[in-house]
Enzyme design. Structure first.
Site: not given
Ligand code: NAD
Ligand code: TDX
Length: 337
Positions: A151, A120-122, A147
């Site tokens: 990462k 992630t960019d975080e 988190y």
């Molecule tokens: P998500 O929470 O929707 O899915 C995570 C999945 O991993 C789930 O299916 C869960 O059951 C599985 N999991 C969790 N713990 C586990 C374990 N110990 N063993 C096996 N499986 C396990 O997450 P997501 O949003 O799909 O994110 C996927 C990846 O992308 C993560 O590595 C996250 O850091 C990265 N990422 C997410 C975003 C975003 O915007 N969502 C952005 C950048 C990077």
């Molecule tokens: O109810 C809400 N109201 C609100 O204002 C929620 C749930 C979030 N927010 C804000 C927080 C953040 O500024 O919205 C923005 C996005 O929030 P999230 O969906 O929780 O994402 P963020 O914390 O930015 O992280 C996401 O992007 C990077 C993913 O969850 C991560 O897994 C990924 O690494």
């Protein structure tokens, strides 16, 4: 080519599997997923007879060793992924994101298997609203939340295993994804499902925080580009120039639902809330020729709203528990700014 996809029942992982089965029928896919609260096996129903699904934990060294020994590449999505949860209870984040990644790295090292690490960019911390800079592959790590710290830790393990043991690894750090199959705890699906239920969207703090939105399919196409043509040992940033503040996202959703622009609430802010993320994806674009296909956020958002309207049975069972958890974490409505 045989690939092991960890976290394939989660948001991005499931979209990756669906895209891979549809566009690359020659690939043999095995999913390893622990089916935590965030995993949903039904996301893979439409491809259930074309993949192998293993219900298990990435931190299970023996299971991981066995699965990795039978594939050509691992694409590692599995993680605890939600910042708010990491603030309430950080331990599962250390266990899955750090120990789980260690377990995979040991296996790919032993069996000399190609490894792609999804991050992630975080990990780079945050930017000021008026900072002209964006994150690049050389921005120093500076994570804010439990988190993002886990990462960042996992990325550093990958870099060390690549350098010290010659593991054939690449890393990608992507910005905020949106699209179908995203858990209702996350910002966009939470507000869409609130609006479907007639509840006002909820903005943390003053709603000024900026996220750099990318459609999940664009993220996953970049992952394939890196897997096939990326330089070993290299990190690639993935982003689609999609910066928007949270208030603008809510405004777009309210318009989509035909609701009044002021029809939202400000709620308690997230502790340590990162202000702004912004990605410079020049390396990915110039070296691998990647381009986003979703260039109009509002169109992608409208398609995502349609998906949640049409797939209520997918999200409904999880909605109440999510709202209960937010309330238990102390979320409350603030006076208007
Ligand atoms: P998500 O929470 O929707 O899915 C995570 C999945 O991993 C789930 O299916 C869960 O059951 C599985 N999991 C969790 N713990 C586990 C374990 N110990 N063993 C096996 N499986 C396990 O997450 P997501 O949003 O799909 O994110 C996927 C990846 O992308 C993560 O590595 C996250 O850091 C990265 N990422 C997410 C975003 C975003 O915007 N969502 C952005 C950048 C990077
Ligand atoms: O109810 C809400 N109201 C609100 O204002 C929620 C749930 C979030 N927010 C804000 C927080 C953040 O500024 O919205 C923005 C996005 O929030 P999230 O969906 O929780 O994402 P963020 O914390 O930015 O992280 C996401 O992007 C990077 C993913 O969850 C991560 O897994 C990924 O690494």
């Amino acid at each position: 080519m045989r690939i092991l996809v960890t976290g394939g029942a989660g948001f991005i992982g499931a979209n990756f599997v669906l895209q891979t089965v549809a566009e690359r029928p020659e690939i043999t896919v095995t999913v390893l997923d622990a089916l935590t609260y965030a995993g949903n096996r039904t996301s893979l129903d439409s491809v259930a007879d074309r993949i192998d699904f293993v219900h298990g934990d990435i931190a299970d060294l023996d299971l991981v060793d066995e699965l990795v020994s039978g594939v050509d590449a691992v694409v590692h999505f599995a993680a605890e992924s939600h910042n708010d949860n990491s603030l309430a209870d950080p331990w599962p984040f250390v266990q899955t994101n750090v120990v789980g990644t260690f377990s995979l790295l040991q296996a790919v090292r032993r069996h000399d298997v190609r490894y792609h690490h999804i991050s992630t960019d975080e990990v780079y911390g945050d930017l000021e609203l008026d900072d002209p800079e964006r994150f690049t592959e050389s921005t120093p790590y500076n994570p804010s939340s439990p988190y993002s710290a886990t990462k960042a830790s996992s990325d550093l393990l990958v870099r060390a295993w690549a350098r010290s043991y010659g593991v054939r690894a690449t890393i990608s750090n992507c910005s905020n994804n949106y699209g179908p199959y995203q858990h209702v705890e996350k910002f966009i699906p939470r507000q869409i499902t609130n609006l479907i239920d007639g509840i006002r969207p909820r903005l943390y703090g003053a709603g000024r925080n900026v996220r750099d939105w990318i459609h999940v399919d664009d993220h996953n196409r970049a992952v394939w580009d890196i897997l096939e043509r990326g330089r070993l040992g290299q990190t690639y940033l993935i982003g689609a120039d999609g910066e928007l503040d949270n208030k603008s996202v809510v405004a777009a959703l309210l318009a989509e639902f035909g609701r009044d622009p002021d029809d939202f609430d400000f709620v308690t802010d997230r502790p340590g809330h990162d202000m702004r993320y912004a990605i410079d994806s020049t390396l990915l674009r110039s070296e691998l020729g990647w381009q986003p296909r979703y260039r109009d956020f509002r169109e992608g958002l409208a398609a995502t709203v349609r998906w949640y309207r049409e797939n209520e049975s997918w999200w409904r069972p999880r909605k109440e528990a999510v709202e209960h958890a937010y309330a238990a974490q102390g979320e409350r409505t603030l006076p208007t700014h």
